[in-house]
Each structure stands twice: as structure tokens, then as C-alpha cells.
Design a protein around this motif. Structure first.
Motif, PDB file in Angstrom:
ATOM      1  N   TYR A  44      53.973  43.811  23.114  1.00  0.00           N
ATOM      2  CA  TYR A  44      55.326  44.355  23.313  1.00  0.00           C
ATOM      3  C   TYR A  44      55.580  45.559  22.407  1.00  0.00           C
ATOM      4  O   TYR A  44      56.418  46.404  22.721  1.00  0.00           O
ATOM      5  CB  TYR A  44      56.382  43.265  23.074  1.00  0.00           C
ATOM      6  CG  TYR A  44      56.406  42.188  24.142  1.00  0.00           C
ATOM      7  CD1 TYR A  44      55.759  42.364  25.366  1.00  0.00           C
ATOM      8  CD2 TYR A  44      57.081  40.986  23.924  1.00  0.00           C
ATOM      9  CE1 TYR A  44      55.772  41.382  26.336  1.00  0.00           C
ATOM     10  CE2 TYR A  44      57.105  40.001  24.897  1.00  0.00           C
ATOM     11  CZ  TYR A  44      56.455  40.198  26.100  1.00  0.00           C
ATOM     12  OH  TYR A  44      56.466  39.211  27.057  1.00  0.00           O
ATOM     13  N   MET A  45      54.875  45.632  21.285  1.00  0.00           N
ATOM     14  CA  MET A  45      55.033  46.797  20.403  1.00  0.00           C
ATOM     15  C   MET A  45      54.203  47.986  20.877  1.00  0.00           C
ATOM     16  O   MET A  45      54.276  49.061  20.301  1.00  0.00           O
ATOM     17  CB  MET A  45      54.644  46.434  18.958  1.00  0.00           C
ATOM     18  CG  MET A  45      55.717  45.621  18.250  1.00  0.00           C
ATOM     19  SD  MET A  45      55.392  45.450  16.477  1.00  0.00           S
ATOM     20  CE  MET A  45      54.375  44.006  16.460  1.00  0.00           C
ATOM     21  N   GLY A  46      53.396  47.767  21.900  1.00  0.00           N
ATOM     22  CA  GLY A  46      52.673  48.895  22.490  1.00  0.00           C
ATOM     23  C   GLY A  46      51.227  49.052  22.055  1.00  0.00           C
ATOM     24  O   GLY A  46      50.589  50.054  22.398  1.00  0.00           O
ATOM     25  N   PHE A  47      50.699  48.096  21.299  1.00  0.00           N
ATOM     26  CA  PHE A  47      49.280  48.186  20.932  1.00  0.00           C
ATOM     27  C   PHE A  47      48.427  48.091  22.194  1.00  0.00           C
ATOM     28  O   PHE A  47      48.811  47.430  23.159  1.00  0.00           O
ATOM     29  CB  PHE A  47      48.900  47.052  19.963  1.00  0.00           C
ATOM     30  CG  PHE A  47      49.425  47.266  18.582  1.00  0.00           C
ATOM     31  CD1 PHE A  47      48.742  48.065  17.676  1.00  0.00           C
ATOM     32  CD2 PHE A  47      50.629  46.688  18.175  1.00  0.00           C
ATOM     33  CE1 PHE A  47      49.241  48.278  16.400  1.00  0.00           C
ATOM     34  CE2 PHE A  47      51.125  46.893  16.906  1.00  0.00           C
ATOM     35  CZ  PHE A  47      50.432  47.694  16.009  1.00  0.00           C
ATOM     36  N   ALA A  91      49.026  32.451  16.726  1.00  0.00           N
ATOM     37  CA  ALA A  91      48.207  33.624  17.082  1.00  0.00           C
ATOM     38  C   ALA A  91      48.711  34.238  18.386  1.00  0.00           C
ATOM     39  O   ALA A  91      48.808  35.465  18.521  1.00  0.00           O
ATOM     40  CB  ALA A  91      46.737  33.218  17.211  1.00  0.00           C
ATOM     41  N   ALA A  92      49.052  33.379  19.348  1.00  0.00           N
ATOM     42  CA  ALA A  92      49.530  33.880  20.648  1.00  0.00           C
ATOM     43  C   ALA A  92      50.852  34.624  20.482  1.00  0.00           C
ATOM     44  O   ALA A  92      51.081  35.659  21.119  1.00  0.00           O
ATOM     45  CB  ALA A  92      49.685  32.719  21.628  1.00  0.00           C
ATOM     46  N   ALA A  93      51.717  34.132  19.614  1.00  0.00           N
ATOM     47  CA  ALA A  93      53.014  34.795  19.395  1.00  0.00           C
ATOM     48  C   ALA A  93      52.798  36.181  18.762  1.00  0.00           C
ATOM     49  O   ALA A  93      53.432  37.166  19.174  1.00  0.00           O
ATOM     50  CB  ALA A  93      53.895  33.932  18.492  1.00  0.00           C
ATOM     51  N   TYR A  94      51.895  36.261  17.787  1.00  0.00           N
ATOM     52  CA  TYR A  94      51.583  37.569  17.185  1.00  0.00           C
ATOM     53  C   TYR A  94      50.984  38.516  18.220  1.00  0.00           C
ATOM     54  O   TYR A  94      51.298  39.703  18.263  1.00  0.00           O
ATOM     55  CB  TYR A  94      50.596  37.399  16.019  1.00  0.00           C
ATOM     56  CG  TYR A  94      51.248  37.242  14.669  1.00  0.00           C
ATOM     57  CD1 TYR A  94      51.577  38.367  13.899  1.00  0.00           C
ATOM     58  CD2 TYR A  94      51.518  35.989  14.147  1.00  0.00           C
ATOM     59  CE1 TYR A  94      52.160  38.230  12.658  1.00  0.00           C
ATOM     60  CE2 TYR A  94      52.109  35.844  12.900  1.00  0.00           C
ATOM     61  CZ  TYR A  94      52.429  36.963  12.161  1.00  0.00           C
ATOM     62  OH  TYR A  94      53.017  36.833  10.926  1.00  0.00           O
ATOM     63  N   ALA A  95      50.102  37.985  19.047  1.00  0.00           N
ATOM     64  CA  ALA A  95      49.429  38.828  20.034  1.00  0.00           C
ATOM     65  C   ALA A  95      50.418  39.359  21.069  1.00  0.00           C
ATOM     66  O   ALA A  95      50.355  40.529  21.467  1.00  0.00           O
ATOM     67  CB  ALA A  95      48.314  38.032  20.719  1.00  0.00           C
ATOM     68  N   ILE A 116      46.847  42.745  27.653  1.00  0.00           N
ATOM     69  CA  ILE A 116      45.979  43.798  27.114  1.00  0.00           C
ATOM     70  C   ILE A 116      44.649  43.162  26.677  1.00  0.00           C
ATOM     71  O   ILE A 116      44.584  41.940  26.485  1.00  0.00           O
ATOM     72  CB  ILE A 116      46.662  44.548  25.927  1.00  0.00           C
ATOM     73  CG1 ILE A 116      47.108  43.569  24.839  1.00  0.00           C
ATOM     74  CG2 ILE A 116      47.839  45.378  26.421  1.00  0.00           C
ATOM     75  CD1 ILE A 116      47.704  44.252  23.597  1.00  0.00           C
ATOM     76  N   PRO A 117      43.594  43.979  26.546  1.00  0.00           N
ATOM     77  CA  PRO A 117      42.284  43.400  26.223  1.00  0.00           C
ATOM     78  C   PRO A 117      42.260  42.689  24.864  1.00  0.00           C
ATOM     79  O   PRO A 117      42.919  43.112  23.912  1.00  0.00           O
ATOM     80  CB  PRO A 117      41.357  44.626  26.190  1.00  0.00           C
ATOM     81  CG  PRO A 117      42.039  45.654  27.016  1.00  0.00           C
ATOM     82  CD  PRO A 117      43.507  45.427  26.822  1.00  0.00           C
ATOM     83  N   LEU A 118      41.485  41.604  24.845  1.00  0.00           N
ATOM     84  CA  LEU A 118      41.336  40.807  23.624  1.00  0.00           C
ATOM     85  C   LEU A 118      39.918  40.968  23.066  1.00  0.00           C
ATOM     86  O   LEU A 118      38.932  40.692  23.758  1.00  0.00           O
ATOM     87  CB  LEU A 118      41.605  39.321  23.941  1.00  0.00           C
ATOM     88  CG  LEU A 118      41.337  38.340  22.799  1.00  0.00           C
ATOM     89  CD1 LEU A 118      42.221  38.634  21.594  1.00  0.00           C
ATOM     90  CD2 LEU A 118      41.545  36.904  23.279  1.00  0.00           C
ATOM     91  N   ILE A 119      39.861  41.391  21.827  1.00  0.00           N
ATOM     92  CA  ILE A 119      38.577  41.518  21.121  1.00  0.00           C
ATOM     93  C   ILE A 119      38.457  40.333  20.165  1.00  0.00           C
ATOM     94  O   ILE A 119      39.435  39.965  19.515  1.00  0.00           O
ATOM     95  CB  ILE A 119      38.518  42.832  20.306  1.00  0.00           C
ATOM     96  CG1 ILE A 119      38.846  44.039  21.188  1.00  0.00           C
ATOM     97  CG2 ILE A 119      37.165  43.005  19.630  1.00  0.00           C
ATOM     98  CD1 ILE A 119      38.840  45.378  20.441  1.00  0.00           C
ATOM     99  N   VAL A 120      37.265  39.755  20.100  1.00  0.00           N
ATOM    100  CA  VAL A 120      37.047  38.638  19.171  1.00  0.00           C
ATOM    101  C   VAL A 120      35.814  38.931  18.331  1.00  0.00           C
ATOM    102  O   VAL A 120      34.784  39.391  18.849  1.00  0.00           O
ATOM    103  CB  VAL A 120      36.867  37.298  19.939  1.00  0.00           C
ATOM    104  CG1 VAL A 120      36.564  36.161  18.967  1.00  0.00           C
ATOM    105  CG2 VAL A 120      38.111  36.971  20.764  1.00  0.00           C
ATOM    106  N   MET A 131      45.307  49.270  17.684  1.00  0.00           N
ATOM    107  CA  MET A 131      44.812  47.895  17.680  1.00  0.00           C
ATOM    108  C   MET A 131      45.622  47.012  16.735  1.00  0.00           C
ATOM    109  O   MET A 131      45.827  47.361  15.574  1.00  0.00           O
ATOM    110  CB  MET A 131      43.347  47.886  17.223  1.00  0.00           C
ATOM    111  CG  MET A 131      42.795  46.492  16.978  1.00  0.00           C
ATOM    112  SD  MET A 131      41.325  46.528  15.967  1.00  0.00           S
ATOM    113  CE  MET A 131      40.112  46.823  17.221  1.00  0.00           C
ATOM    114  N   ALA A 132      46.078  45.884  17.265  1.00  0.00           N
ATOM    115  CA  ALA A 132      46.696  44.874  16.406  1.00  0.00           C
ATOM    116  C   ALA A 132      45.568  43.984  15.896  1.00  0.00           C
ATOM    117  O   ALA A 132      44.836  43.379  16.686  1.00  0.00           O
ATOM    118  CB  ALA A 132      47.698  44.051  17.197  1.00  0.00           C
TER     119      ALA A 132
END
Ligand code: 1GP
Length: 258
Positions: free
Chosen positions: A167-170, A158-162, A199-203, A130-131
Motif C-alpha cells: 500500500y505504500m507503493g513498494f 509479516a503479512a501485515a507488514y508486507a 507484488i512479487p515476494l523475494i525470500v 523494496m520493503a
């Protein structure tokens, strides 16, 4: 739940019910002893939550006892949500193997993970990479993890980090505004992040009311986390407030998916 299946279970709930609702319980004796944590988990189960997360940034001491009581009270999957290496327990089913991507301190990005990795393997826990992105105001976790808090009015950061996380595989991205935050992650940020990643987004953080939950789901969250509101209400009203919030969130999720 048998080992190795929790992430698939979460994906299945997401696709069948529109969203996943996660209940966060802090293994903190100053908040609730293990016995009470078990009762809260039972009410959350009855109210329709899909899994129990156990952890917190200042958790200490009673992690195993807390999970034991939760497991006695419900058969929902228990997913660790560690603030540090001390947050690993062999009694859980899975672990959000998280990296605070926007920390200033490499300890919270990779070092604690290296220190904890063999315990995860030894205990046979299912790791869910998880990122973890901490958004203003960030609360205790923002302070403890030395996060370079994502500005609320800059959703593109936030979108750039996500996207980098994907891309890093999280496997999942978690947008966190901090437990007990006065307001949840901004809708515009949730929306931009969810449209950017596959990928799924948790908030989580500051989701208290039916309206909060519906907003977050309509903006694009796949999974929502609630802690404070449940700890404050579930015992008193036997999960009634939570049931309404979950019902509203699921309805919004189903509508979005149809
Ligand atoms: C904290 O996002 C979770 O890590 C839950 O936040 O306690 O505000 O629900 P709340």
C-alpha cells in the motif's frame, strides 16, 4: 543489460520460468577477492541463475572492483543490495532501494535512503523500491539494521507488514531470515505473505538444499536468493550443486504456475 529494464526483466523471468533465482555475492575481501567473485558469478550464470546481487551488511572497500570482475565474467544484470550508503556503485545496473520496515531505527527506514538517493540519480541506476522485512533469527543484518525481528511463529505480523509495504507503493517485498541462517523463512509465513500481497515476494537467508528451494517456491516465493551455499560450493564443483538447486526450484515454480 541496458539501464531501466532490470525490473521488467525479473518480471518476465518470473512469468516465463515460474521463479527468479538470484545469486548474492558479498563484496568482502575476507570472503573472496574480486577475481574470485567474478569466477563465482560465471559459475552461477552457467548454472542458470537470473541475476547477480552485490552487497551485504558489513561490505566494505572493494565494491567497484567486485562488480568490475562480475561484469567481465557475465552479462547478467548486477543489482546492488546495499547495507548502507556505502553500498552504492555506478557500475551496477540497478539497486534494490530498500527500507528495513521493521527496524527500530529510522536511519534504516528512511535516512540512509535520503543520504543515498542523489547518488542513485547521478549514477543513472534503476531503483527498485523494496520493503525489507527481517525475520528471526535475522543474523548479521538483523543486528546491524536494529530490526524488531518478525517472530517466526507469527506469520500474520509479516503479512501485515508486507501488505502495508504494498500500500505504500513498494515494488517488491523481501522476507529475510539472515545470511547463513540455520533455517529459511517458515513456509507458513511465506505462504501467508504471498497470498496477502499482489507484488512479487523475494525470500532469502538459509536456503541451501534442493529441498529448501522447492519448499520456499511451493510456499509462494516469486524470487529466491542464495548466497552462502554458492560461495561455499560454486568454485569447488563449478556450479554443479547450484545447477541442481536451480533446476529443482524452477521445476517447482513451473508446476505452481501451470
Ligand atoms: C542474505 O538472503 C541472503 O541477505 C542470502 O542468504 O547467505 O543464507 O543464502 P544466504
Amino acid at each position: 543489460m541496458s539501464r531501466g529494464r532490470v525490473f521488467n526483466y525479473l518480471l518476465k523471468v518470473r512469468s516465463e520460468e515460474g521463479i527468479v533465482h538470484l545469486t548474492l555475492i558479498d563484496p568482502d575481501p575476507l570472503k573472496q577477492p574480486p577475481e574470485v567473485a567474478g569466477q563465482i558469478a560465471k559459475h552461477a550464470h552457467d548454472a542458470g541463475t537470473n541475476a547477480i546481487m552485490v552487497g551485504g551488511s558489513t561490505a566494505f572497500g572493494i565494491l567497484d572492483e567486485t562488480i568490475e570482475k562480475i561484469k567481465e565474467a557475465t552479462d547478467l544484470p548486477v543489482i546492488l543490495f546495499p547495507g548502507n550508503v556505502s553500498g552504492v556503485s555506478k557500475l551496477a545496473d540497478a539497486i534494490f532501494f530498500m527500507s528495513v520496515l521493521n527496524s527500530r531505527n529510522p536511519y534504516f527506514i528512511t535516512k540512509a535512503q535520503a543520504l543515498g538517493a542523489f547518488a542513485v540519480k547521478l549514477y543513472g541506476l534503476e531503483p527498485i523500491g523494496m520493503a525489507y522485512l527481517v525475520v528471526e533469527p535475522g543474523g548479521t543484518v538483523g543486528y546491524m539494521s536494529e530490526a524488531n525481528l518478525l517472530p517466526r511463529n507469527k506469520p500474520q505480523i509479516a503479512a501485515a507488514y508486507a501488505l502495508a509495504a504494498q500500500y505504500m507503493g513498494f515494488r517488491v517485498v523481501y522476507l529475510e531470515s539472515g545470511s547463513g541462517a540455520s533455517s529459511h523463512v517458515p513456509n507458513e509465513m511465506i505462504s501467508m505473505v504471498s497470498k496477502t500481497i499482489d507484488i512479487p515476494l523475494i525470500v532469502g537467508g538459509g536456503i541451501r538444499t534442493e529441498n529448501d528451494a522447492v519448499e520456499v517456491v511451493e510456499a509462494g516465493a516469486d524470487m529466491i536468493v542464495q548466497g552462502t551455499m554458492i560461495e561455499e560450493t560454486a568454485l569447488r564443483d563449478k556450479g554443479e550443486t547450484l545447477k541442481k538447486v536451480i533446476r529443482a526450484a524452477k521445476k517447482a515454480g513451473e508446476k505452481r504456475s501451470s
